[in-house]
Design an enzyme around this catalytic site. Structure first.
Site, PDB file in Angstrom:
ATOM      1  N   HIS A 137      33.420  40.849  28.499  1.00 35.47           N
ATOM      2  CA  HIS A 137      34.851  40.600  28.656  1.00 35.47           C
ATOM      3  C   HIS A 137      35.299  40.994  30.052  1.00 35.47           C
ATOM      4  O   HIS A 137      34.959  42.069  30.545  1.00 35.47           O
ATOM      5  CB  HIS A 137      35.653  41.399  27.619  1.00 35.47           C
ATOM      6  CG  HIS A 137      37.142  41.302  27.801  1.00 35.47           C
ATOM      7  ND1 HIS A 137      37.869  42.254  28.486  1.00 35.47           N
ATOM      8  CD2 HIS A 137      38.024  40.353  27.418  1.00 35.47           C
ATOM      9  CE1 HIS A 137      39.147  41.901  28.498  1.00 35.47           C
ATOM     10  NE2 HIS A 137      39.274  40.760  27.850  1.00 35.47           N
ATOM     11  N   SER A 138      36.036  40.129  30.735  1.00 31.58           N
ATOM     12  CA  SER A 138      36.628  40.412  32.041  1.00 31.58           C
ATOM     13  C   SER A 138      35.531  40.717  33.072  1.00 31.58           C
ATOM     14  O   SER A 138      34.677  39.886  33.330  1.00 31.58           O
ATOM     15  CB  SER A 138      37.647  41.545  31.920  1.00 31.58           C
ATOM     16  OG  SER A 138      38.443  41.664  33.073  1.00 31.58           O
ATOM     17  N   CYS A 139      35.517  41.928  33.658  1.00 31.84           N
ATOM     18  CA  CYS A 139      34.420  42.233  34.585  1.00 31.84           C
ATOM     19  C   CYS A 139      33.090  42.305  33.851  1.00 31.84           C
ATOM     20  O   CYS A 139      32.031  42.133  34.457  1.00 31.84           O
ATOM     21  CB  CYS A 139      34.700  43.535  35.340  1.00 31.84           C
ATOM     22  SG  CYS A 139      34.506  45.036  34.363  1.00 31.84           S
ATOM     23  N   VAL A 176      34.046  36.081  28.385  1.00 34.58           N
ATOM     24  CA  VAL A 176      35.369  36.066  27.761  1.00 34.58           C
ATOM     25  C   VAL A 176      36.399  36.584  28.767  1.00 34.58           C
ATOM     26  O   VAL A 176      36.262  37.709  29.267  1.00 34.58           O
ATOM     27  CB  VAL A 176      35.386  36.944  26.490  1.00 34.58           C
ATOM     28  CG1 VAL A 176      36.758  36.916  25.832  1.00 34.58           C
ATOM     29  CG2 VAL A 176      34.301  36.506  25.510  1.00 34.58           C
TER      30      VAL A 176
END
Length: 301
Positions: A137-139, A176
């Site tokens: 997710h994200s980074c 994501v």
């Protein structure tokens, strides 16, 4: 772990490296596994801009609980969620980092070294080889695609090369709400200094190096030859990461043979609902993205 223990079996705070207090992971095995199974592991890498101490491996708990109730659970051999060293965040309001803390002063490639070490620990323990879906997710989405990049980050990073040679890349990757093109991200948010700051904290202040470490720069045709599926899941309601990041990564993957319609290297888009962190906070959208990924993977093995 005893073979006579009941299932599901949970383990938390499993140390995979002695680098710092954050080099731990947690895992869950739903049921006894049988030899020759086509089930896959789901391994999660949390987000938090490489520096947020309030987002950790436990951020996967809600989605994992929902996946236990899903019809896809029969195709999942195990779950794992990884903690890794964080970049400095001395201005954090509740838990500022300290220069003497090895867990809170990481700079690339420390984060990816930790993720690689954690995957290697799991592969050596459970022998699932490429049979896993790497979710970020994200980074964390940046980190999971960096695993597939298998890039030698320079002569000073010999430990990264050694880990890459030993880690078997996943059969599938799910990003994501991902950060895929770092220069584009910083430019898009040029009026918000925090974006430049967290990227610089993670990758150094020389912006000329940021393109090459971005997942959009990956040479996946050569570095991830056995990869069968790349999934990009994103919400148009994300208030922190713009849809343009998906467009950049989608274009990069399409140019290297990933196709949404057919072929040995599949590409899938999953449109989610909710804000940037909402997709994992109640687990619903993160679990839905994983279900969609497992649905495709089970037919590819």
């Amino acid at each position: 772990m005893s073979a006579t223990e009941g299932f599901p079996q949970y383990r938390k705070d499993v140390q995979y490296s002695r680098e710092s207090s954050l080099n731990t992971l947690e895992y869950c095995i739903p049921r006894p596994t049988t030899r020759g199974t086509k089930q896959v592991w789901v391994i999660y890498v949390h987000g938090g801009a490489w520096l947020d101490p309030e987002i950790d491996a436990s951020s996967f708990d809600k989605a994992q609980e929902l996946l236990f109730k899903s019809h896809m659970i029969e195709h999942i051999a195990g779950f794992a969620s990884i903690n890794y060293r964080l970049s400095p965040y001395p201005s954090h309001a509740r838990d500022p980092s300290h220069p003497s803390d090895p867990a809170r002063n990481a700079r690339h490639p420390d984060h990816i070294n930790d993720v690689l070490a954690a995957i290697l620990h799991l592969q050596e323990t459970f022998r699932f080889e490429e049979r896993y879906i790497l979710v970020g997710h994200s980074c964390g989405a940046s980190l999971v695609f960096q695993v597939a990049m298998k890039r030698y980050w320079g002569s000073q990073y010999e430990s990264t090369l050694a880990l890459e040679l030993n880690v078997v890349p996943p059969v599938a990757i799910l990003g994501v709400e991902g950060l895929y093109d770092l220069p584009a991200l910083v430019e898009f948010h040029s009026k918000e200094p925090f974006y430049r700051e967290f990227v610089a904290n993670a990758f150094g202040r020389d912006a000329s190096t940021w393109p090459s470490v971005s997942p959009t720069a990956g040479d996946y045709e050569n570095s991830w030859q056995d990869g069968k599926l790349a999934v990009l899941a994103h919400s148009r309601e994300d208030e922190l990461v713009e849809w343009a990041q998906v467009d950049h990564m989608h274009k990069a993957l399409k140019s290297q043979g990933f196709d949404e319609a057919s072929g040995d290297r599949r590409l899938k888009l999953v449109e989610l609902c909710g804000k940037h962190d909402e997709v994992w906070q109640d687990g619903l959208e993160l679990a839905r993205a994983i279900e969609a990924t497992v649905q495709v993977v089970k037919n590819l093995l």
